[in-house]
Design an enzyme around this catalytic site. Sequence first.
Site, mmCIF file in Angstrom:
data_model
loop_
_atom_site.group_PDB
_atom_site.id
_atom_site.type_symbol
_atom_site.label_atom_id
_atom_site.label_comp_id
_atom_site.label_asym_id
_atom_site.label_seq_id
_atom_site.Cartn_x
_atom_site.Cartn_y
_atom_site.Cartn_z
ATOM 1 N N GLU A 91 40.558 45.512 42.819
ATOM 2 C CA GLU A 91 41.903 46.056 42.775
ATOM 3 C C GLU A 91 41.904 47.438 42.159
ATOM 4 O OE1 GLU A 91 44.017 43.056 40.572
ATOM 5 O OE2 GLU A 91 43.561 44.003 38.654
ATOM 6 N N HIS B 297 36.664 50.015 31.445
ATOM 7 C CA HIS B 297 36.166 48.630 31.504
ATOM 8 C C HIS B 297 35.215 48.518 32.689
ATOM 9 C CE1 HIS B 297 39.868 48.602 33.829
ATOM 10 N NE2 HIS B 297 40.619 48.481 32.763
ATOM 11 N N GLY C 73 42.735 37.283 33.480
ATOM 12 C CA GLY C 73 41.696 37.901 32.673
ATOM 13 C C GLY C 73 41.976 37.832 31.186
ATOM 14 N N HIS C 74 43.018 38.518 30.728
ATOM 15 C CA HIS C 74 43.231 38.692 29.293
ATOM 16 C C HIS C 74 43.361 37.360 28.558
ATOM 17 C CE1 HIS C 74 44.504 40.766 25.631
ATOM 18 N NE2 HIS C 74 45.409 39.815 25.510
ATOM 19 N N HIS D 164 38.831 45.622 38.306
ATOM 20 C CA HIS D 164 39.751 46.751 38.470
ATOM 21 C C HIS D 164 39.070 47.987 37.884
ATOM 22 C CE1 HIS D 164 44.173 48.280 38.258
ATOM 23 N NE2 HIS D 164 43.333 49.278 38.445
ATOM 24 N N ASN E 116 39.337 37.658 36.217
ATOM 25 C CA ASN E 116 39.290 39.114 36.066
ATOM 26 C C ASN E 116 38.300 39.470 34.956
ATOM 27 O OD1 ASN E 116 39.895 41.858 35.325
ATOM 28 N ND2 ASN E 116 41.827 41.654 36.425
ATOM 29 N N HIS F 95 48.869 38.372 35.977
ATOM 30 C CA HIS F 95 49.172 39.180 34.794
ATOM 31 C C HIS F 95 49.774 38.289 33.719
ATOM 32 C CE1 HIS F 95 48.930 43.405 33.521
ATOM 33 N NE2 HIS F 95 49.772 43.014 32.592
ATOM 34 N N THR G 106 47.593 49.319 31.623
ATOM 35 C CA THR G 106 47.416 48.129 32.446
ATOM 36 C C THR G 106 48.466 48.155 33.548
ATOM 37 O OG1 THR G 106 47.217 45.710 32.419
ATOM 38 C CG2 THR G 106 48.955 46.673 31.061
#
Length: 248
Positions: free
Chosen positions: A75, A50, A220-221, A43, A7, A197, A105
């Site tokens: 997404e 972002h 991603g994070h 996203h 992501n 997530h 989020t």
Amino acid sequence: MTMLSVNMNVAALLRNRRDHAWPDVVELGRIALEAGAGGLTVHPRPDERHTRPSDVRDLRRLIKTDFPECELNVEGFPDARFLSLVEDVQADQVTLVPDAPDQPTSDHGWDFVAERERLTKIVTDLKKNGHRVALFADPDAHHMKGAAETGADRVELYTGPYGGAYHTTTAQERELDRLVEAITEAERHGLVVNAGHDLTVIGTAQLIARAPSVAEVSIGHALFCDALTYGMAETVRRYFMSCVVNDV
């Protein structure tokens, strides 16, 4: 094995803090794909905090030109603007999420009872246009029948509660059990399962060890946090290896 989709939102968010050309979202996407990722996820939210529509188009061009075997997963909430964008870029996979425009989020799945009629129409239209469709879903086995009734190809199970339980073994095991139950029920109804997530390297490995049929994880994070320590390429390789079934 489970496919890793990176992501790119965190990279875009960091760039947008100064609105400079760095970090270069496309080049980081290139590094991720060269290091073993099977796809990229974006996203693009309405406020463009972002990834922006221009990023989505640039990443689509990167994949189409240099990594045609890889996928672009787009997404977002299925408003008219989003649906137009996924058609424009010919997204390989469209993941529909029930986010409000100002939501920080994604933190919950669809209400498949209340939204069944609307989702069914959107899913049908997207599939007619050649997209694979996934629906963001809470890790609850009771929701899987409703998700399947929309005609979607996949669900993406929200792994936030599992990822957030990293500090308590008992809580983490409980959340992992919930995920496995939801995965089993989803597959019983003919759905392929994605997950995403707050997944870490260890959390991903533990999930895949329990549920090796998970088709894709979108991360991603935590991945970009790890990249500050290990570098982008090495971090992607670490996550790639966590997608290989091992005894954990």
